[in-house]
Design a protein around this motif. Sequence first.
Motif, PDB file in Angstrom:
ATOM      1  N   LEU A 177       0.838  -1.204   0.000  1.00  0.00           N
ATOM      2  CA  LEU A 177       0.000   0.000   0.000  1.00  0.00           C
ATOM      3  C   LEU A 177       0.872   1.254   0.000  1.00  0.00           C
ATOM      4  O   LEU A 177       1.987   1.248   0.509  1.00  0.00           O
ATOM      5  CB  LEU A 177      -0.917   0.000   1.227  1.00  0.00           C
ATOM      6  N   ASP A 178       0.321   2.318  -0.564  1.00  0.00           N
ATOM      7  CA  ASP A 178       1.097   3.549  -0.717  1.00  0.00           C
ATOM      8  C   ASP A 178       0.939   4.431   0.524  1.00  0.00           C
ATOM      9  O   ASP A 178       0.015   5.237   0.619  1.00  0.00           O
ATOM     10  CB  ASP A 178       0.610   4.298  -1.969  1.00  0.00           C
ATOM     11  N   TRP A 179       1.871   4.262   1.459  1.00  0.00           N
ATOM     12  CA  TRP A 179       1.758   5.013   2.716  1.00  0.00           C
ATOM     13  C   TRP A 179       2.239   6.446   2.585  1.00  0.00           C
ATOM     14  O   TRP A 179       1.824   7.309   3.356  1.00  0.00           O
ATOM     15  CB  TRP A 179       2.469   4.267   3.852  1.00  0.00           C
ATOM     16  N   ASP A 180       3.113   6.699   1.592  1.00  0.00           N
ATOM     17  CA  ASP A 180       3.503   8.098   1.369  1.00  0.00           C
ATOM     18  C   ASP A 180       2.273   8.913   1.027  1.00  0.00           C
ATOM     19  O   ASP A 180       2.054   9.996   1.553  1.00  0.00           O
ATOM     20  CB  ASP A 180       4.510   8.199   0.205  1.00  0.00           C
ATOM     21  N   GLU A 181       1.465   8.326   0.132  1.00  0.00           N
ATOM     22  CA  GLU A 181       0.241   9.029  -0.257  1.00  0.00           C
ATOM     23  C   GLU A 181      -0.689   9.186   0.949  1.00  0.00           C
ATOM     24  O   GLU A 181      -1.269  10.244   1.167  1.00  0.00           O
ATOM     25  CB  GLU A 181      -0.469   8.264  -1.380  1.00  0.00           C
ATOM     26  N   PHE A 182      -0.799   8.108   1.744  1.00  0.00           N
ATOM     27  CA  PHE A 182      -1.678   8.143   2.917  1.00  0.00           C
ATOM     28  C   PHE A 182      -1.294   9.288   3.861  1.00  0.00           C
ATOM     29  O   PHE A 182      -2.148  10.026   4.351  1.00  0.00           O
ATOM     30  CB  PHE A 182      -1.605   6.797   3.653  1.00  0.00           C
ATOM     31  N   PHE A 183       0.017   9.446   4.092  1.00  0.00           N
ATOM     32  CA  PHE A 183       0.438  10.493   5.032  1.00  0.00           C
ATOM     33  C   PHE A 183       0.385  11.881   4.391  1.00  0.00           C
ATOM     34  O   PHE A 183       0.254  12.884   5.093  1.00  0.00           O
ATOM     35  CB  PHE A 183       1.807  10.162   5.637  1.00  0.00           C
ATOM     36  N   THR A 184       0.470  11.925   3.050  1.00  0.00           N
ATOM     37  CA  THR A 184       0.231  13.201   2.368  1.00  0.00           C
ATOM     38  C   THR A 184      -1.233  13.601   2.556  1.00  0.00           C
ATOM     39  O   THR A 184      -1.550  14.761   2.821  1.00  0.00           O
ATOM     40  CB  THR A 184       0.546  13.062   0.855  1.00  0.00           C
ATOM     41  N   VAL A 185      -2.112  12.608   2.411  1.00  0.00           N
ATOM     42  CA  VAL A 185      -3.534  12.830   2.650  1.00  0.00           C
ATOM     43  C   VAL A 185      -3.757  13.337   4.076  1.00  0.00           C
ATOM     44  O   VAL A 185      -4.482  14.300   4.314  1.00  0.00           O
ATOM     45  CB  VAL A 185      -4.346  11.522   2.423  1.00  0.00           C
ATOM     46  N   ALA A 186      -3.102  12.674   5.028  1.00  0.00           N
ATOM     47  CA  ALA A 186      -3.295  13.012   6.439  1.00  0.00           C
ATOM     48  C   ALA A 186      -2.916  14.455   6.741  1.00  0.00           C
ATOM     49  O   ALA A 186      -3.418  15.057   7.677  1.00  0.00           O
ATOM     50  CB  ALA A 186      -2.503  12.056   7.320  1.00  0.00           C
ATOM     51  N   LYS A 187      -2.012  15.004   5.912  1.00  0.00           N
ATOM     52  CA  LYS A 187      -1.619  16.402   6.118  1.00  0.00           C
ATOM     53  C   LYS A 187      -2.454  17.361   5.262  1.00  0.00           C
ATOM     54  O   LYS A 187      -2.132  18.542   5.153  1.00  0.00           O
ATOM     55  CB  LYS A 187      -0.125  16.570   5.772  1.00  0.00           C
ATOM     56  N   ASN A 188      -3.498  16.831   4.634  1.00  0.00           N
ATOM     57  CA  ASN A 188      -4.355  17.622   3.726  1.00  0.00           C
ATOM     58  C   ASN A 188      -3.563  18.150   2.530  1.00  0.00           C
ATOM     59  O   ASN A 188      -3.899  19.201   1.990  1.00  0.00           O
ATOM     60  CB  ASN A 188      -5.015  18.801   4.460  1.00  0.00           C
ATOM     61  N   GLU A 189      -2.527  17.413   2.131  1.00  0.00           N
ATOM     62  CA  GLU A 189      -1.672  17.934   1.051  1.00  0.00           C
ATOM     63  C   GLU A 189      -1.865  17.238  -0.284  1.00  0.00           C
ATOM     64  O   GLU A 189      -1.224  17.586  -1.275  1.00  0.00           O
ATOM     65  CB  GLU A 189      -0.195  17.875   1.479  1.00  0.00           C
ATOM     66  N   LEU A 190      -2.755  16.246  -0.336  1.00  0.00           N
ATOM     67  CA  LEU A 190      -3.008  15.607  -1.625  1.00  0.00           C
ATOM     68  C   LEU A 190      -3.827  16.576  -2.486  1.00  0.00           C
ATOM     69  O   LEU A 190      -4.826  17.114  -2.009  1.00  0.00           O
ATOM     70  CB  LEU A 190      -3.784  14.297  -1.422  1.00  0.00           C
ATOM     71  N   PRO A 191      -3.396  16.823  -3.743  1.00  0.00           N
ATOM     72  CA  PRO A 191      -4.094  17.840  -4.550  1.00  0.00           C
ATOM     73  C   PRO A 191      -5.615  17.609  -4.650  1.00  0.00           C
ATOM     74  O   PRO A 191      -6.380  18.561  -4.552  1.00  0.00           O
ATOM     75  CB  PRO A 191      -3.433  17.713  -5.922  1.00  0.00           C
TER      76      PRO A 191
END
Lengths: 109, 313
Positions: free
Chosen positions: B261-275
């Motif tokens: 699973l893509d945890w980098d993306e998950f933690f980007t999401v968690a910081k509200n930083e996913l576009p």
Amino acid sequence: MKWEVFRQEKKKDYHTHVGNVHAPNAEMAKQYAQIMHARRKPANSLWVVPKEDIEEVHADEQGIEMGGTTQKAYRWATNYNTDETFAEEIEDSQREQEQAEKDLAEADK
Amino acid sequence: MDLQTATERAGPREFGPADDMPREYREAATRMIQFHANSEIMGAYIERPFIRQAPSLDRKLAVSAQVQDEIGHGQLLYRAAEELGIKTREEMLDELAAGEGKFLNCFHYPLDDWYELPMIMFFVDGAAMRRQATLKRTSWEPYAHAIDKICFEEGFHIKHGEDILRTIATGSRKDQERLQEAFDKWWPRILQFFGPTDDQSTHGDFSMEVGLKTMSNDDLRNAFLNAYVPKARKYGLELPEYPRIEYHEADDYYEVYEEDLDWDEFFTVAKNELPTGAGQIDKRKRSQEAVEWVREVIESPQQGGGNPAAADD
């Protein structure tokens, strides 16, 4: 002055309206409420609220629709015949909704 | 009350606004309930476009009822949170608008079409319902009180979601293919719903100790997979090869291979930083601004003194 009394039977129960008392102030209202509504019946907590501070909206008023008088079957779990027994929490929700529908039908009689 | 007493007394619906709770408790409860409230609101915004895109009047009515329910759940929860005395309801709503409020990973991805709707309405809502049902026993009474009403209503959402899923799954071959594509796309996000396995959650242990949470993320994920994997299979959906999940029958346990699973993306999401997540926040902001005048009218001192009769004429 009239005060409406709400009694909570046990800790964690919701407060339920049980009646009212006449009293000149909140302090006396609390005492009377205790005597009237918590002497014989078990009570964990009482709320007293000045009657005049209670605002009401009534189903009989013109233009008011409450309690599902319009047909809104689509908002009930019972409207969908998928199987709810695969997850306990969905089954619980459905049972609660069935009960609410039954209560509604009773109230209409 | 000190922390030790809170831990000792912790139990279902044990604490309320009349209790003098330690700051750590009030902060942890605020974080948890605010996250939940934000997620209800953002979930409503994800589903909202489908009021317009629904293929039939029945579906349109049901989706709009759901969106209305979710906004209501958000409001109930902000009230349960503000009773903790850490943040007001307005502060929490402002944080959400400013992109500082955190919310569920799955609501950072907009839905592209009707085929994706049951991914939220059945699987994600189903996962949320699993978690919510355990919160009827949370130690913060106003939270449990809100959960009672939320769970009452949520059964309809999930059954409606399954009804849509079934309709598509029993449709044409093309429908089935598009459903599978939607599932392939959403399944990894759904697996991440409960966070990383082994619960590296920094707040999890404390929340369990003081009774705010009653089940660990790992156990919740497992309970979810137990109920929903058979459902996916029932509707002909194939679990993608990756991310791998393996069922261990002896322990009735699903092993999720975290490295798939893509945890980098998950933690980007968690910081509200996913576009796409930022996009959802902006979308909500535009909707809010478009109806700002309604709020102004309602809260203006002249309210009622305007000329309501004129509107009826």
